[in-house]
Motif scaffolding. Sequence first.
Motif, PDB file in Angstrom:
ATOM      1  N   ILE A  65      46.928  72.364  65.473  1.00 45.09           N
ATOM      2  CA  ILE A  65      48.002  71.671  65.620  1.00 45.09           C
ATOM      3  C   ILE A  65      49.190  72.349  65.020  1.00 45.09           C
ATOM      4  N   LEU A  66      49.069  72.743  63.958  1.00 42.93           N
ATOM      5  CA  LEU A  66      50.213  73.383  63.151  1.00 42.93           C
ATOM      6  C   LEU A  66      50.957  74.520  63.880  1.00 42.93           C
ATOM      7  N   GLN A  67      49.777  75.385  64.531  1.00 46.08           N
ATOM      8  CA  GLN A  67      50.142  76.271  65.308  1.00 46.08           C
ATOM      9  C   GLN A  67      51.204  76.079  66.457  1.00 46.08           C
ATOM     10  N   SER A  68      50.633  74.944  66.973  1.00 46.08           N
ATOM     11  CA  SER A  68      51.253  74.508  68.439  1.00 46.08           C
ATOM     12  C   SER A  68      52.793  74.069  68.118  1.00 46.08           C
TER      13      SER A  68
ATOM     14  N   MET B   1      50.070  71.990  51.628  1.00 50.45           N
ATOM     15  CA  MET B   1      51.371  71.645  52.310  1.00 50.45           C
ATOM     16  C   MET B   1      51.206  70.161  52.824  1.00 50.45           C
ATOM     17  N   ALA B   2      52.115  69.476  52.711  1.00 47.36           N
ATOM     18  CA  ALA B   2      52.246  68.241  53.078  1.00 47.36           C
ATOM     19  C   ALA B   2      51.720  67.706  54.269  1.00 47.36           C
ATOM     20  N   LEU B   3      52.382  68.390  55.152  1.00 51.58           N
ATOM     21  CA  LEU B   3      52.442  68.177  56.809  1.00 51.58           C
ATOM     22  C   LEU B   3      50.965  68.558  57.085  1.00 51.58           C
ATOM     23  N   ALA B   4      50.237  69.626  56.600  1.00 47.64           N
ATOM     24  CA  ALA B   4      48.969  70.082  56.905  1.00 47.64           C
ATOM     25  C   ALA B   4      47.919  68.749  56.226  1.00 47.64           C
ATOM     26  N   SER B   5      48.185  68.390  55.096  1.00 47.82           N
ATOM     27  CA  SER B   5      47.144  67.364  54.677  1.00 47.82           C
ATOM     28  C   SER B   5      47.467  65.893  55.342  1.00 47.82           C
ATOM     29  N   TRP B   6      48.750  65.702  55.971  1.00 48.10           N
ATOM     30  CA  TRP B   6      48.935  64.572  56.473  1.00 48.10           C
ATOM     31  C   TRP B   6      48.018  64.463  57.959  1.00 48.10           C
ATOM     32  N   ILE B   7      48.380  65.757  58.538  1.00 48.23           N
ATOM     33  CA  ILE B   7      47.468  65.918  59.948  1.00 48.23           C
ATOM     34  C   ILE B   7      46.209  65.648  59.673  1.00 48.23           C
ATOM     35  N   ARG B   8      45.476  66.411  58.235  1.00 48.99           N
ATOM     36  CA  ARG B   8      43.972  66.445  58.140  1.00 48.99           C
ATOM     37  C   ARG B   8      43.645  64.856  58.107  1.00 48.99           C
ATOM     38  N   ARG B   9      44.444  64.195  57.261  1.00 47.12           N
ATOM     39  CA  ARG B   9      43.833  62.640  56.951  1.00 47.12           C
ATOM     40  C   ARG B   9      44.074  61.416  58.154  1.00 47.12           C
ATOM     41  N   THR B  31      44.605  64.630  71.267  1.00 52.47           N
ATOM     42  CA  THR B  31      44.972  64.680  69.970  1.00 52.47           C
ATOM     43  C   THR B  31      46.104  65.924  69.521  1.00 52.47           C
ATOM     44  N   GLN B  32      45.861  66.911  70.121  1.00 55.50           N
ATOM     45  CA  GLN B  32      46.999  67.838  69.717  1.00 55.50           C
ATOM     46  C   GLN B  32      48.118  67.544  70.642  1.00 55.50           C
ATOM     47  N   GLU B  33      48.030  66.987  71.887  1.00 57.70           N
ATOM     48  CA  GLU B  33      49.279  66.419  72.416  1.00 57.70           C
ATOM     49  C   GLU B  33      50.086  65.399  71.697  1.00 57.70           C
ATOM     50  N   VAL B  34      49.188  64.515  70.909  1.00 60.78           N
ATOM     51  CA  VAL B  34      49.676  63.475  70.180  1.00 60.78           C
ATOM     52  C   VAL B  34      50.598  64.158  68.998  1.00 60.78           C
ATOM     53  N   TYR B  35      50.014  64.937  68.450  1.00 64.85           N
ATOM     54  CA  TYR B  35      50.817  65.626  67.264  1.00 64.85           C
ATOM     55  C   TYR B  35      51.972  66.289  67.747  1.00 64.85           C
ATOM     56  N   LEU B  36      51.862  67.099  68.927  1.00 64.00           N
ATOM     57  CA  LEU B  36      53.158  67.654  69.287  1.00 64.00           C
ATOM     58  C   LEU B  36      54.310  66.691  69.622  1.00 64.00           C
ATOM     59  N   ARG B  37      53.906  65.679  70.360  1.00 65.99           N
ATOM     60  CA  ARG B  37      54.916  64.748  70.570  1.00 65.99           C
ATOM     61  C   ARG B  37      55.431  64.170  69.436  1.00 65.99           C
ATOM     62  N   ALA B  38      54.470  63.992  68.190  1.00 66.38           N
ATOM     63  CA  ALA B  38      55.119  63.055  66.909  1.00 66.38           C
ATOM     64  C   ALA B  38      55.840  64.153  66.295  1.00 66.38           C
TER      65      ALA B  38
END
Lengths: 199, 159
Positions: A65-68, B1-9, B31-38
């Motif tokens: 996800i981060l990579q994308s 990194m805050a962003l990574a831990s937010w994604i993980r959670r 799921t990946q599409e959701v985070y990209l839009r977010a």
Amino acid sequence: MDCQDFRVLISAGLDGEATPLEEAAVAEHLATCAECRRFEDESRAVVTAMRVGEAPVVPDQTAAILQSFDRPEVPLRVDILRVLVGTMGLMRIVTALGLFADAFAGVSTHAGTELAAMEVAIGIGLIFAAARPARSGALVVVLTVLALATVLGAVADVTAGRVDWADELIHVVDAAGAVLLWRLSTRPGSGSRRLPITA
Amino acid sequence: MALASWIRRSQADVWRLCAHLVDTAAADDLTQEVYLRAHTAMDRFRGESSVRTWLLAIARNVCADAVRRRQRGRRFRAGLPPPEPDRSDQGRTEVDDLLDRLDSDRRVAFVLTQMIGLSYAEAAEVCGCPVGTIRSRVARARADLVDSIAAGDAGEMTS
């Protein structure tokens, strides 16, 4: 209220979303309605079964996800604002080259060389800002103050007759550049990726 | 990194919502599409809702788009009998089968409250509707599920 209405309350009660008043009404109804009692039991059983039945392992896709995020989805479009800011940067560098040429030819003062150095710096800064809008915050401050100061100075000099106003028009262009840069740096999407939550 | 831990959670909720609203096989990509839009919408988030409901609202839209794409695909094959939903593998469970029979609004409300564990108020935020609407959709979903199971049992008893 008919059984249909009561079942909405029963359902809410199962999720702890019914008010005490509603719970009391439901209890009173259930005392006399076997159908609704059965609905409550079966609803409870269904949801329990469904929760037990679902235990898929959720994959950790954090890295992907981060990579994308860094991958641009569309190729770089021609972005008018960035082109303009970059062009202003080039103009400054050209001005600076002119000033340096004067210095080599011995036609200007030391102040001229210092000015040339500053123009090169600002020019490069503008080109950098056009390439990386997210990192242009400080430059906006510098250029805004510079534009204000030079415009004020120019106004003073022109009114005092020290300088012809036509020569000072370039400062208007510089002021316009500062405005463009400000627009570029505050444009949505050019900010750094901050989380919308605290800590 | 805050962003990574937010994604993980937060990704478990998103993945489960996608798995139940669409299917398990598609959940990874969705799921990946959701985070990209977010990620692109993050600048516009003004904190009117919690980050969790904001993210799940995006997930709900992504799932709705995915379902619509599939339906459009099916309509192109007009004239042919609609293909049986693929029950072979891909982690389809009885739960998925039951959820499939629900009306889509009811399915969303049910999954959000019963499986993701949102309150009715939070689910209402995700769906952009009043709390009362969530209430009735969840109740109707329960009734429909109870009826489905009863019909299934009745079928088994006679076969």
